[in-house]
Design an enzyme around this catalytic site. Structure first.
Site, PDB file in Angstrom:
ATOM      1  N   HIS A   5       0.843  -1.198   0.000  1.00  0.00           N
ATOM      2  CA  HIS A   5       0.000   0.000   0.000  1.00  0.00           C
ATOM      3  C   HIS A   5       0.879   1.248   0.000  1.00  0.00           C
ATOM      4  CE1 HIS A   5      -3.535  -2.220   1.791  1.00  0.00           C
ATOM      5  NE2 HIS A   5      -2.563  -2.972   2.269  1.00  0.00           N
ATOM      6  N   TYR A   6       0.267   2.382  -0.324  1.00  0.00           N
ATOM      7  CA  TYR A   6       0.842   3.641   0.143  1.00  0.00           C
ATOM      8  C   TYR A   6      -0.089   4.218   1.193  1.00  0.00           C
ATOM      9  CZ  TYR A   6      -1.896   6.484  -3.357  1.00  0.00           C
ATOM     10  OH  TYR A   6      -2.852   7.079  -4.129  1.00  0.00           O
ATOM     11  N   THR A   7       0.502   5.086   2.047  1.00  0.00           N
ATOM     12  CA  THR A   7      -0.290   5.613   3.162  1.00  0.00           C
ATOM     13  C   THR A   7      -1.331   6.627   2.698  1.00  0.00           C
ATOM     14  OG1 THR A   7       1.398   7.285   3.536  1.00  0.00           O
ATOM     15  CG2 THR A   7       1.524   5.279   4.881  1.00  0.00           C
ATOM     16  N   GLU A  70       2.347  -0.792   4.673  1.00  0.00           N
ATOM     17  CA  GLU A  70       2.035   0.575   4.282  1.00  0.00           C
ATOM     18  C   GLU A  70       3.346   1.299   4.016  1.00  0.00           C
ATOM     19  OE1 GLU A  70      -0.699   2.279   3.688  1.00  0.00           O
ATOM     20  OE2 GLU A  70      -2.338   1.095   4.566  1.00  0.00           O
ATOM     21  N   HIS A 112      -2.529  -3.086  -3.472  1.00  0.00           N
ATOM     22  CA  HIS A 112      -3.891  -2.926  -2.958  1.00  0.00           C
ATOM     23  C   HIS A 112      -4.869  -2.731  -4.126  1.00  0.00           C
ATOM     24  CE1 HIS A 112      -6.620  -0.901   0.292  1.00  0.00           C
ATOM     25  NE2 HIS A 112      -7.024  -2.102  -0.029  1.00  0.00           N
ATOM     26  N   ASP A 122      -3.485   2.479  -4.818  1.00  0.00           N
ATOM     27  CA  ASP A 122      -2.155   2.350  -4.227  1.00  0.00           C
ATOM     28  C   ASP A 122      -1.556   0.956  -4.408  1.00  0.00           C
ATOM     29  OD1 ASP A 122      -4.290   1.634  -2.294  1.00  0.00           O
ATOM     30  OD2 ASP A 122      -2.676   1.296  -0.859  1.00  0.00           O
TER      31      ASP A 122
HETATM   32 ZN   LIG Z   1      -4.050   0.547   0.549  1.00  0.00          ZN
END
Ligand SMILES: [Zn+2]
Length: 227
Positions: A5-7, A70, A112, A122
């Site tokens: 993911h990215y935050t 993340e 994600h 993301d």
């Molecule tokens: Zn995510």
């Protein structure tokens, strides 16, 4: 599954704060900041809440079968900066470490956006999956070159659309085989492009996109045969 993911937040500190608040309803196993610092938030043996409403290979409870990382990046809503090298180095080391402890096949190292197309973008098209693949993390093939063709798109119907749907479903994406190119398929194609053919994300299944998917399926067959 290993899910990246990215935050999507201003700062890694804000993400750390949010991900440790009970009222946020979200959590993850690891958080990596731009300087490459890694925080373990949840033990790998425990379930974290990072995937949300998701689907992969028919499985909807992704949180119960995945480790979630993340990676700090403000994301598409905030100019979507590049992932710094120090951060990528840490992600690479962390993934290798996780994969050394869990039998996760390469094709189950995912974005994600792969498991929640349309809803999530993301870690996005700037994330360097090729770099990870060179380090033995995840499955990635060189994308087929983009040509002049328009390709298949919303409104198209027929056997070619059905074949495309079957291939995506076979890989794991949540698509229905209907023979009609609807908005659901458009979102899945965009998610596929974000991960595997990032030079153009338009939700259209041009020859380059379809050929890249074919290469990926062949590579997966090869990687499964090796095991
Ligand atoms: Zn995510």
């Amino acid at each position: 599954m290993l899910l990246l993911h990215y935050t999507g937040m201003d700062s890694a500190e804000a993400a750390l704060d949010w991900l440790t608040r009970e009222e946020s309803g979200v959590s993850c196993h690891y958080l990596v900041d731009a300087e490459g610092r890694i925080a373990q938030m949840v033990p790998e043996s425990e379930r974290a809440w990072h995937a949300g409403q998701s689907l992969w290979q028919g499985e909807t409870d992704i949180n119960s079968c995945s480790i979630g990382i993340e990676i700090h990046n403000p994301g598409h809503d905030f100019d979507y900066p590049d992932f710094p090298d120090a951060e990528m180095r840490a992600v690479e080391a962390l993934c290798r470490d996780i994969l050394s402890r869990h039998a996760i096949p390469p094709h189950r190292v995912l974005a994600h956006s792969d498991v929640a197309p349309g809803r999530k973008r993301d870690p996005g098209e700037k994330f360097d999956w090729q770099r990870l693949a060179r380090a033995g993390i995840g499955l990635w093939v060189p994308p087929a070159p983009i040509g002049e063709d328009q390709g298949l798109g919303p409104g198209d119907e027929g056997a070619m659309v059905a074949a495309l749907q079957r291939d995506l479903l076979d890989y794991g994406y949540g698509v229905e085989v209907t023979t009609t190119y609807g908005t659901g398929l458009e979102k899945v194609i965009a998610a596929f492009q974000r991960h595997f053919r990032p030079a153009r994300i338009d939700g259209r299944a041009d020859v380059s996109t379809r050929e890249t998917l074919a290469r990926l399926l062949a590579a997966r067959a090869g990687s499964i045969a090796q095991v």
